[in-house]
Design a protein around this motif. Structure first.
Motif, mmCIF file in Angstrom:
data_model
loop_
_atom_site.group_PDB
_atom_site.id
_atom_site.type_symbol
_atom_site.label_atom_id
_atom_site.label_comp_id
_atom_site.label_asym_id
_atom_site.label_seq_id
_atom_site.Cartn_x
_atom_site.Cartn_y
_atom_site.Cartn_z
ATOM 1 N N PHE A 93 0.827 -1.208 0.000
ATOM 2 C CA PHE A 93 0.000 0.000 0.000
ATOM 3 C C PHE A 93 0.864 1.262 0.000
ATOM 4 O O PHE A 93 0.589 2.216 -0.723
ATOM 5 N N HIS A 94 1.900 1.251 0.834
ATOM 6 C CA HIS A 94 2.701 2.457 1.024
ATOM 7 C C HIS A 94 3.448 2.840 -0.248
ATOM 8 O O HIS A 94 3.446 3.999 -0.677
ATOM 9 N N HIS A 95 4.079 1.834 -0.868
ATOM 10 C CA HIS A 95 4.866 2.073 -2.084
ATOM 11 C C HIS A 95 3.970 2.100 -3.327
ATOM 12 O O HIS A 95 4.018 3.034 -4.119
ATOM 13 N N ASN A 113 10.447 12.399 -0.505
ATOM 14 C CA ASN A 113 10.591 11.891 0.866
ATOM 15 C C ASN A 113 10.381 10.378 0.922
ATOM 16 O O ASN A 113 11.079 9.673 1.643
ATOM 17 N N HIS A 114 9.420 9.880 0.145
ATOM 18 C CA HIS A 114 9.164 8.437 0.163
ATOM 19 C C HIS A 114 10.296 7.640 -0.485
ATOM 20 O O HIS A 114 10.691 6.597 0.029
ATOM 21 N N ASP A 115 10.829 8.122 -1.610
ATOM 22 C CA ASP A 115 11.988 7.445 -2.206
ATOM 23 C C ASP A 115 13.113 7.361 -1.179
ATOM 24 O O ASP A 115 13.794 6.341 -1.050
ATOM 25 N N GLY A 144 3.864 13.547 9.394
ATOM 26 C CA GLY A 144 5.124 14.195 9.051
ATOM 27 C C GLY A 144 6.276 13.225 8.996
ATOM 28 O O GLY A 144 6.075 12.007 8.815
ATOM 29 N N TRP A 145 7.461 13.773 9.150
ATOM 30 C CA TRP A 145 8.718 13.036 8.997
ATOM 31 C C TRP A 145 9.675 13.491 10.083
ATOM 32 O O TRP A 145 9.688 14.684 10.409
ATOM 33 N N THR A 146 10.478 12.566 10.599
ATOM 34 C CA THR A 146 11.522 12.951 11.551
ATOM 35 C C THR A 146 12.866 12.558 10.947
ATOM 36 O O THR A 146 13.045 11.427 10.489
ATOM 37 N N VAL A 185 12.279 8.912 9.077
ATOM 38 C CA VAL A 185 11.203 7.965 9.352
ATOM 39 C C VAL A 185 9.874 8.652 9.033
ATOM 40 O O VAL A 185 9.644 9.805 9.401
ATOM 41 N N ASP A 186 9.061 7.939 8.304
ATOM 42 C CA ASP A 186 7.721 8.417 7.934
ATOM 43 C C ASP A 186 6.791 8.138 9.115
ATOM 44 O O ASP A 186 6.619 6.983 9.499
ATOM 45 N N VAL A 187 6.224 9.196 9.693
ATOM 46 C CA VAL A 187 5.295 8.965 10.808
ATOM 47 C C VAL A 187 3.839 9.245 10.416
ATOM 48 O O VAL A 187 2.983 9.372 11.283
ATOM 49 N N GLU A 194 0.317 8.024 9.489
ATOM 50 C CA GLU A 194 -0.296 6.765 9.948
ATOM 51 C C GLU A 194 -0.271 5.672 8.876
ATOM 52 O O GLU A 194 -0.181 4.492 9.192
ATOM 53 N N HIS A 195 -0.337 6.055 7.592
ATOM 54 C CA HIS A 195 -0.354 5.024 6.541
ATOM 55 C C HIS A 195 0.926 4.180 6.551
ATOM 56 O O HIS A 195 0.965 3.112 5.970
ATOM 57 N N ALA A 196 2.001 4.705 7.173
ATOM 58 C CA ALA A 196 3.280 3.978 7.207
ATOM 59 C C ALA A 196 3.243 2.786 8.155
ATOM 60 O O ALA A 196 4.071 1.876 8.029
HETATM 61 MN MN MN Z 1 4.232 7.554 3.662
#
Ligand code: MN
Length: 192
Positions: free
Chosen positions: A26-28, A73-75, A122-124, A156-158, A160-162
């Motif tokens: 789902f994520h990718h 960011n996802h790549d 968001g992202w950390t 790290v993707d925070v 919720e879908h992650a």
């Molecule tokens: Mn994501």
């Protein structure tokens, strides 16, 4: 050329103790694909069509920034991961982590706390802000440290879908699992 979905650099089935292949799928295959499709739609017929994703991220705002930055960011996030658990941190990066945060354990604690406390989506990031200077920074939504001139090493993707299919509301458990699957060779390779 429109942007296309890059294949994952590993087989999601090879991960133990992280997220399921369903989450990767789902994520990718859905979320990242949707950001790429939306960015392609927004750049079609504009000057942005000749730019890289990074160039678009650094020169756009609003909906285009959101879609392009989420694609970048996802790549980056997927590249930060490895099925290998507790990969050794290359010496140069380990030394920098120790000089900036005290120890690897202190870094891990601070990074996990920042990611757990990153309110909403968001992202950390672990980022390089100078030749020997590392910092942890959280961004909201599609935010990226390069916009502020910093060099991202790890994220790290925070959103919720992650993690929601596997961890539901237990974001801290997902973050701990993420930290045991970091591709430290990739992070160290980003050092300037
Ligand atoms: Mn994501």
């Amino acid at each position: 050329m429109p942007f296309t979905l890059k294949p994952l650099p590993y087989n999601p089935a090879d991960f133990q103790n992280f997220v399921s292949p369903e989450t990767f799928s789902f994520h990718h295959g859905r979320h990242l694909q949707a950001y790429i499709d939306a960015a392609n739609k927004l750049i079609a017929g504009t000057d942005y069509a000749a730019k890289t994703l990074e160039e678009i991220m650094l020169t756009s705002s609003g909906p285009l920034f959101n879609q392009a930055a989420q694609a970048w960011n996802h790549d980056f996030y997927f590249a930060c991961l490895t099925p290998e658990e507790h990969q050794a941190i290359p010496a140069k990066l380990k030394t920098l982590i120790e000089s900036n945060f005290g120890s690897v354990a202190d870094f891990t604690r601070n990074y996990a706390a920042a990611a757990a406390g990153n309110f909403g989506s968001g992202w950390t990031w672990l980022m390089q802000t100078g030749p020997n200077k590392l910092k942890i920074m959280s961004t909201s939504n599609a935010g990226n440290p390069m916009v502020d001139g910093f060099n991202p090493l790890l994220t790290v993707d925070v959103w919720e879908h992650a993690y929601y299919l596997d961890y539901q509301n237990c974001r801290a458990d997902y973050i701990a699992a993420f930290l045991s699957h970091v591709n430290w060779d990739f992070a160290a390779g980003r050092l300037k």
